[in-house]
Design a protein around this motif. Structure first.
Motif, PDB file in Angstrom:
ATOM      1  N   LEU A 176      37.765  33.952  38.314  1.00 48.24           N
ATOM      2  CA  LEU A 176      37.463  33.168  37.184  1.00 48.24           C
ATOM      3  C   LEU A 176      35.995  32.327  37.735  1.00 48.24           C
ATOM      4  N   LYS A 177      35.710  32.339  38.983  1.00 50.25           N
ATOM      5  CA  LYS A 177      34.768  31.264  39.527  1.00 50.25           C
ATOM      6  C   LYS A 177      33.500  31.577  38.625  1.00 50.25           C
ATOM      7  N   SER A 178      32.977  32.905  38.495  1.00 49.72           N
ATOM      8  CA  SER A 178      31.720  33.203  38.125  1.00 49.72           C
ATOM      9  C   SER A 178      31.720  32.642  36.355  1.00 49.72           C
ATOM     10  N   ASP A 179      32.721  32.559  35.785  1.00 52.61           N
ATOM     11  CA  ASP A 179      32.817  32.275  34.226  1.00 52.61           C
ATOM     12  C   ASP A 179      33.183  30.925  33.974  1.00 52.61           C
ATOM     13  N   TRP A 180      33.205  29.854  35.097  1.00 54.40           N
ATOM     14  CA  TRP A 180      33.874  28.584  34.883  1.00 54.40           C
ATOM     15  C   TRP A 180      32.815  27.736  34.890  1.00 54.40           C
ATOM     16  N   GLU A 181      33.101  26.598  33.767  1.00 56.44           N
ATOM     17  CA  GLU A 181      32.181  25.399  33.858  1.00 56.44           C
ATOM     18  C   GLU A 181      32.478  24.592  34.814  1.00 56.44           C
ATOM     19  N   GLY A 182      31.617  24.053  35.865  1.00 57.06           N
ATOM     20  CA  GLY A 182      31.946  23.004  36.758  1.00 57.06           C
ATOM     21  C   GLY A 182      32.817  23.506  38.001  1.00 57.06           C
ATOM     22  N   LYS A 183      33.637  22.753  38.863  1.00 53.33           N
ATOM     23  CA  LYS A 183      34.257  23.081  39.919  1.00 53.33           C
ATOM     24  C   LYS A 183      35.768  23.695  39.551  1.00 53.33           C
ATOM     25  N   LEU A 184      36.027  24.906  40.078  1.00 50.33           N
ATOM     26  CA  LEU A 184      37.184  25.542  39.925  1.00 50.33           C
ATOM     27  C   LEU A 184      37.829  25.662  41.220  1.00 50.33           C
ATOM     28  N   ASP A 185      39.127  25.066  41.236  1.00 49.63           N
ATOM     29  CA  ASP A 185      40.013  25.195  42.413  1.00 49.63           C
ATOM     30  C   ASP A 185      41.586  25.328  41.818  1.00 49.63           C
ATOM     31  N   THR A 186      42.609  25.245  42.620  1.00 50.30           N
ATOM     32  CA  THR A 186      43.766  25.448  42.149  1.00 50.30           C
ATOM     33  C   THR A 186      44.188  24.286  41.350  1.00 50.30           C
ATOM     34  N   LYS A 187      43.643  23.224  41.775  1.00 50.60           N
ATOM     35  CA  LYS A 187      44.122  21.768  41.178  1.00 50.60           C
ATOM     36  C   LYS A 187      43.619  21.879  39.734  1.00 50.60           C
ATOM     37  N   ALA A 188      42.494  22.490  39.444  1.00 56.79           N
ATOM     38  CA  ALA A 188      41.921  22.670  38.061  1.00 56.79           C
ATOM     39  C   ALA A 188      42.772  23.393  37.134  1.00 56.79           C
ATOM     40  N   LEU A 189      43.352  24.569  38.022  1.00 59.89           N
ATOM     41  CA  LEU A 189      44.401  25.182  37.070  1.00 59.89           C
ATOM     42  C   LEU A 189      45.625  24.588  36.887  1.00 59.89           C
ATOM     43  N   TYR A 190      46.317  23.906  37.889  1.00 59.14           N
ATOM     44  CA  TYR A 190      47.358  22.910  37.498  1.00 59.14           C
ATOM     45  C   TYR A 190      47.056  22.073  36.596  1.00 59.14           C
ATOM     46  N   LYS A 191      45.760  21.540  36.275  1.00 56.60           N
ATOM     47  CA  LYS A 191      45.463  20.509  35.380  1.00 56.60           C
ATOM     48  C   LYS A 191      45.894  21.066  33.963  1.00 56.60           C
ATOM     49  N   LEU A 192      45.529  22.354  33.645  1.00 57.59           N
ATOM     50  CA  LEU A 192      45.523  23.058  32.530  1.00 57.59           C
ATOM     51  C   LEU A 192      47.217  23.370  32.516  1.00 57.59           C
ATOM     52  N   PHE A 193      47.638  23.856  33.529  1.00 54.61           N
ATOM     53  CA  PHE A 193      49.212  24.394  33.443  1.00 54.61           C
ATOM     54  C   PHE A 193      50.066  23.710  34.574  1.00 54.61           C
ATOM     55  N   PRO A 194      50.514  22.640  34.171  1.00 50.09           N
ATOM     56  CA  PRO A 194      51.022  21.690  35.322  1.00 50.09           C
ATOM     57  C   PRO A 194      52.238  22.370  36.081  1.00 50.09           C
ATOM     58  N   LYS A 195      53.086  23.038  35.080  1.00 51.50           N
ATOM     59  CA  LYS A 195      54.401  23.776  35.780  1.00 51.50           C
ATOM     60  C   LYS A 195      53.912  24.984  36.494  1.00 51.50           C
ATOM     61  N   GLY A 196      52.596  25.381  36.698  1.00 54.54           N
ATOM     62  CA  GLY A 196      52.368  26.313  37.505  1.00 54.54           C
ATOM     63  C   GLY A 196      51.517  27.357  36.808  1.00 54.54           C
ATOM     64  N   PRO A 197      50.037  27.777  37.239  1.00 52.86           N
ATOM     65  CA  PRO A 197      49.371  28.728  36.524  1.00 52.86           C
ATOM     66  C   PRO A 197      49.809  30.142  36.462  1.00 52.86           C
ATOM     67  N   ALA A 198      50.650  30.500  37.184  1.00 54.01           N
ATOM     68  CA  ALA A 198      51.198  31.828  37.489  1.00 54.01           C
ATOM     69  C   ALA A 198      52.187  31.974  36.235  1.00 54.01           C
ATOM     70  N   LYS A 199      53.237  30.997  36.207  1.00 53.56           N
ATOM     71  CA  LYS A 199      54.478  31.101  35.673  1.00 53.56           C
ATOM     72  C   LYS A 199      54.013  30.764  33.976  1.00 53.56           C
ATOM     73  N   GLN A 200      53.547  29.334  33.860  1.00 60.38           N
ATOM     74  CA  GLN A 200      53.259  28.817  32.623  1.00 60.38           C
ATOM     75  C   GLN A 200      52.195  29.374  32.023  1.00 60.38           C
TER      76      GLN A 200
END
Length: 108
Positions: A68-92
Protein backbone atom coordinates in the motif's frame (compact mmCIF):
# COMPACT_ATOMS: atom_id res chain seq x y z
CA UNK A 1 -29.27 -6.83 0.23
CA UNK A 2 -28.64 -6.04 3.89
CA UNK A 3 -26.09 -7.71 6.14
CA UNK A 4 -28.87 -9.38 8.14
CA UNK A 5 -29.93 -11.25 4.96
CA UNK A 6 -26.48 -12.74 4.29
CA UNK A 7 -25.14 -16.07 5.48
CA UNK A 8 -22.21 -15.79 7.91
CA UNK A 9 -19.99 -18.20 9.79
CA UNK A 10 -19.83 -18.56 13.57
CA UNK A 11 -17.41 -15.62 13.86
CA UNK A 12 -19.47 -13.26 11.69
CA UNK A 13 -17.48 -13.58 8.45
CA UNK A 14 -19.44 -13.63 5.20
CA UNK A 15 -19.99 -17.11 3.79
CA UNK A 16 -19.93 -15.77 0.19
CA UNK A 17 -17.44 -13.00 -0.59
CA UNK A 18 -19.27 -12.17 -3.85
CA UNK A 19 -22.17 -10.75 -1.83
CA UNK A 20 -19.93 -8.02 -0.39
CA UNK A 21 -20.27 -4.36 -1.33
CA UNK A 22 -19.33 -1.06 0.34
CA UNK A 23 -22.69 -0.83 2.13
CA UNK A 24 -22.12 -4.28 3.64
CA UNK A 25 -18.62 -3.13 4.64
CA UNK A 26 -20.15 -0.16 6.48
CA UNK A 27 -22.53 -2.49 8.34
CA UNK A 28 -19.72 -4.89 9.26
CA UNK A 29 -17.57 -1.97 10.44
CA UNK A 30 -20.42 -0.67 12.59
CA UNK A 31 -20.69 -4.09 14.23
CA UNK A 32 -16.95 -3.93 14.89
CA UNK A 33 -17.30 -0.43 16.37
CA UNK A 34 -15.12 1.28 13.78
CA UNK A 35 -15.70 4.02 11.23
CA UNK A 36 -14.40 3.51 7.71
CA UNK A 37 -12.30 6.17 5.98
CA UNK A 38 -10.77 6.48 2.52
CA UNK A 39 -7.63 4.83 3.93
CA UNK A 40 -9.72 1.99 5.39
CA UNK A 41 -11.13 1.31 1.93
CA UNK A 42 -7.62 1.36 0.40
CA UNK A 43 -6.69 -1.47 2.76
CA UNK A 44 -10.00 -3.29 2.26
CA UNK A 45 -9.71 -3.12 -1.53
CA UNK A 46 -6.06 -4.22 -1.36
CA UNK A 47 -7.01 -7.26 0.74
CA UNK A 48 -9.89 -8.16 -1.58
CA UNK A 49 -7.68 -7.83 -4.64
CA UNK A 50 -4.97 -10.01 -3.06
CA UNK A 51 -7.49 -12.68 -2.09
CA UNK A 52 -9.49 -12.71 -5.33
CA UNK A 53 -6.66 -12.21 -7.82
CA UNK A 54 -3.68 -13.79 -6.05
CA UNK A 55 -4.62 -17.38 -5.19
CA UNK A 56 -6.54 -16.56 -1.96
CA UNK A 57 -3.52 -14.72 -0.53
CA UNK A 58 -4.14 -13.08 2.86
CA UNK A 59 -1.06 -10.89 3.46
CA UNK A 60 0.40 -10.16 6.88
CA UNK A 61 0.78 -6.57 8.14
CA UNK A 62 4.31 -6.17 6.77
CA UNK A 63 3.16 -7.14 3.28
CA UNK A 64 0.11 -4.86 3.59
CA UNK A 65 2.41 -1.91 4.31
CA UNK A 66 4.66 -2.88 1.40
CA UNK A 67 1.73 -3.25 -1.00
CA UNK A 68 0.00 0.00 0.00
CA UNK A 69 2.96 2.37 0.49
CA UNK A 70 2.87 3.91 -2.98
CA UNK A 71 -0.86 4.75 -2.72
CA UNK A 72 -0.88 6.10 0.86
CA UNK A 73 -1.09 9.70 2.07
CA UNK A 74 1.59 10.36 4.69
CA UNK A 75 3.52 7.77 6.70
CA UNK A 76 2.36 4.19 6.47
CA UNK A 77 3.44 1.62 9.03
CA UNK A 78 1.72 -1.14 10.95
CA UNK A 79 0.69 1.39 13.64
CA UNK A 80 -1.32 3.27 11.00
CA UNK A 81 -3.08 0.03 10.03
CA UNK A 82 -3.92 -0.72 13.68
CA UNK A 83 -5.39 2.79 14.06
CA UNK A 84 -7.85 1.90 11.30
CA UNK A 85 -8.49 -1.66 12.51
CA UNK A 86 -7.58 -1.86 16.22
CA UNK A 87 -8.32 -5.58 16.55
CA UNK A 88 -5.79 -6.36 13.83
CA UNK A 89 -5.60 -5.38 10.17
CA UNK A 90 -5.45 -8.98 8.95
CA UNK A 91 -8.48 -10.28 10.85
CA UNK A 92 -10.66 -7.20 11.35
CA UNK A 93 -10.03 -5.58 7.95
CA UNK A 94 -10.43 -8.97 6.28
CA UNK A 95 -13.78 -9.42 8.00
CA UNK A 96 -15.00 -5.98 6.91
CA UNK A 97 -13.69 -6.78 3.41
CA UNK A 98 -16.01 -9.80 3.28
CA UNK A 99 -13.16 -12.31 3.15
CA UNK A 100 -12.97 -15.66 4.95
CA UNK A 101 -11.34 -15.68 8.37
CA UNK A 102 -7.56 -15.78 8.07
CA UNK A 103 -5.88 -18.78 9.65
CA UNK A 104 -2.76 -16.77 10.46
CA UNK A 105 -1.63 -16.83 14.11
CA UNK A 106 -2.96 -14.13 16.40
CA UNK A 107 -6.24 -12.31 16.00
CA UNK A 108 -9.23 -11.84 18.21
Amino acid sequence: MALADLERDGHGYLADLTQWNEDIAQELAAEEGIELTAESFKLINFLRNEYINNNANQPNERNMVKGLKSDWEGKLDTKALYKLFPKGPAKQAGKVAGLPETRRKGGY
